[in-house]
Design a protein around this motif. Structure first.
Motif, mmCIF file in Angstrom:
data_model
loop_
_atom_site.group_PDB
_atom_site.id
_atom_site.type_symbol
_atom_site.label_atom_id
_atom_site.label_comp_id
_atom_site.label_asym_id
_atom_site.label_seq_id
_atom_site.Cartn_x
_atom_site.Cartn_y
_atom_site.Cartn_z
ATOM 1 N N LEU A 21 -4.145 -4.000 -4.671
ATOM 2 C CA LEU A 21 -2.966 -4.104 -3.517
ATOM 3 C C LEU A 21 -1.912 -4.978 -3.623
ATOM 4 C CD1 LEU A 21 -5.459 -3.061 -0.531
ATOM 5 C CD2 LEU A 21 -4.349 -1.661 -2.285
ATOM 6 N N GLU A 22 -0.700 -4.498 -3.278
ATOM 7 C CA GLU A 22 0.404 -5.177 -3.251
ATOM 8 C C GLU A 22 0.666 -5.339 -1.642
ATOM 9 O OE1 GLU A 22 5.066 -5.079 -4.215
ATOM 10 O OE2 GLU A 22 3.930 -3.535 -5.165
ATOM 11 N N TYR A 35 1.899 -6.554 8.173
ATOM 12 C CA TYR A 35 1.835 -6.216 6.930
ATOM 13 C C TYR A 35 1.526 -4.948 6.319
ATOM 14 C CZ TYR A 35 1.768 -11.431 6.709
ATOM 15 O OH TYR A 35 2.208 -12.665 6.891
ATOM 16 N N THR A 36 2.052 -4.401 5.198
ATOM 17 C CA THR A 36 1.784 -3.244 4.719
ATOM 18 C C THR A 36 1.106 -3.380 3.275
ATOM 19 O OG1 THR A 36 3.597 -2.078 6.004
ATOM 20 C CG2 THR A 36 2.624 -0.807 4.082
ATOM 21 N N PHE A 37 0.012 -2.619 2.927
ATOM 22 C CA PHE A 37 -0.811 -2.710 1.868
ATOM 23 C C PHE A 37 -0.689 -1.323 1.107
ATOM 24 C CE2 PHE A 37 -2.597 -5.541 4.987
ATOM 25 C CZ PHE A 37 -2.769 -6.723 4.485
ATOM 26 N N VAL A 38 0.023 -1.336 -0.147
ATOM 27 C CA VAL A 38 -0.047 -0.410 -0.840
ATOM 28 C C VAL A 38 -0.884 -0.599 -2.326
ATOM 29 C CG1 VAL A 38 2.225 0.589 0.242
ATOM 30 C CG2 VAL A 38 2.275 -0.959 -1.807
ATOM 31 N N ALA A 45 6.224 8.308 -4.365
ATOM 32 C CA ALA A 45 5.955 9.129 -3.702
ATOM 33 C C ALA A 45 4.261 8.647 -3.090
ATOM 34 C CB ALA A 45 5.482 10.628 -4.345
ATOM 35 N N GLU A 46 3.650 8.082 -3.683
ATOM 36 C CA GLU A 46 2.325 7.516 -3.324
ATOM 37 C C GLU A 46 2.603 6.369 -2.321
ATOM 38 O OE1 GLU A 46 -0.935 8.081 -6.676
ATOM 39 O OE2 GLU A 46 0.767 6.522 -7.179
ATOM 40 N N ARG A 47 3.636 5.568 -2.510
ATOM 41 C CA ARG A 47 3.930 4.368 -1.681
ATOM 42 C C ARG A 47 4.545 4.852 -0.205
ATOM 43 N NH1 ARG A 47 5.190 -0.641 -3.365
ATOM 44 N NH2 ARG A 47 4.388 -0.992 -5.739
ATOM 45 N N THR A 50 0.363 6.397 0.767
ATOM 46 C CA THR A 50 -0.883 5.922 0.675
ATOM 47 C C THR A 50 -0.636 4.493 0.967
ATOM 48 O OG1 THR A 50 -1.337 7.396 -1.014
ATOM 49 C CG2 THR A 50 -2.871 5.414 -1.135
ATOM 50 N N TRP A 51 -0.786 4.011 2.098
ATOM 51 C CA TRP A 51 -0.667 2.780 2.630
ATOM 52 C C TRP A 51 -1.766 2.413 3.787
ATOM 53 C CZ3 TRP A 51 1.144 3.201 7.512
ATOM 54 C CH2 TRP A 51 1.741 4.217 7.772
ATOM 55 N N LEU A 52 -1.587 1.193 4.026
ATOM 56 C CA LEU A 52 -2.514 0.683 5.281
ATOM 57 C C LEU A 52 -1.670 -0.688 6.123
ATOM 58 C CD1 LEU A 52 -5.115 0.455 6.754
ATOM 59 C CD2 LEU A 52 -5.707 -1.221 4.955
#
Length: 66
Positions: A21-22, A35-38, A45-47, A50-52
């Motif tokens: 994860l970044e 903070y956002t985790f991708v 498109a996924e960024r 698809t994130w937390l």
């Protein structure tokens, strides 16, 4: 900052594979409120899908914690 998080591969759902994860989170003060985790290998498109996100108080620096 990156970390790994478990996921299952689409091709073999029974095998556990680590996901890198970044962590995104910067502001002018250097201490963001959240903070956002991708997934590191996610495309544009996924960024966006698809994130937390976690607030600053919920995120722990694991190296310092150890």
């Amino acid at each position: 900052m990156t970390d790994t998080f478990g996921r299952r591969e689409r091709d073999s759902p029974s095998e556990f594979q680590p996901q890198t994860l970044e962590v995104l989170g910067s502001d002018a003060s250097g201490r963001p409120e959240a903070y956002t985790f991708v997934p590191r290998d996610a495309d544009a498109a996924e960024r966006q899908t698809t994130w937390l996100t976690a607030d600053r108080a919920s995120v722990v620096d694991l190296e310092a914690w150890q």
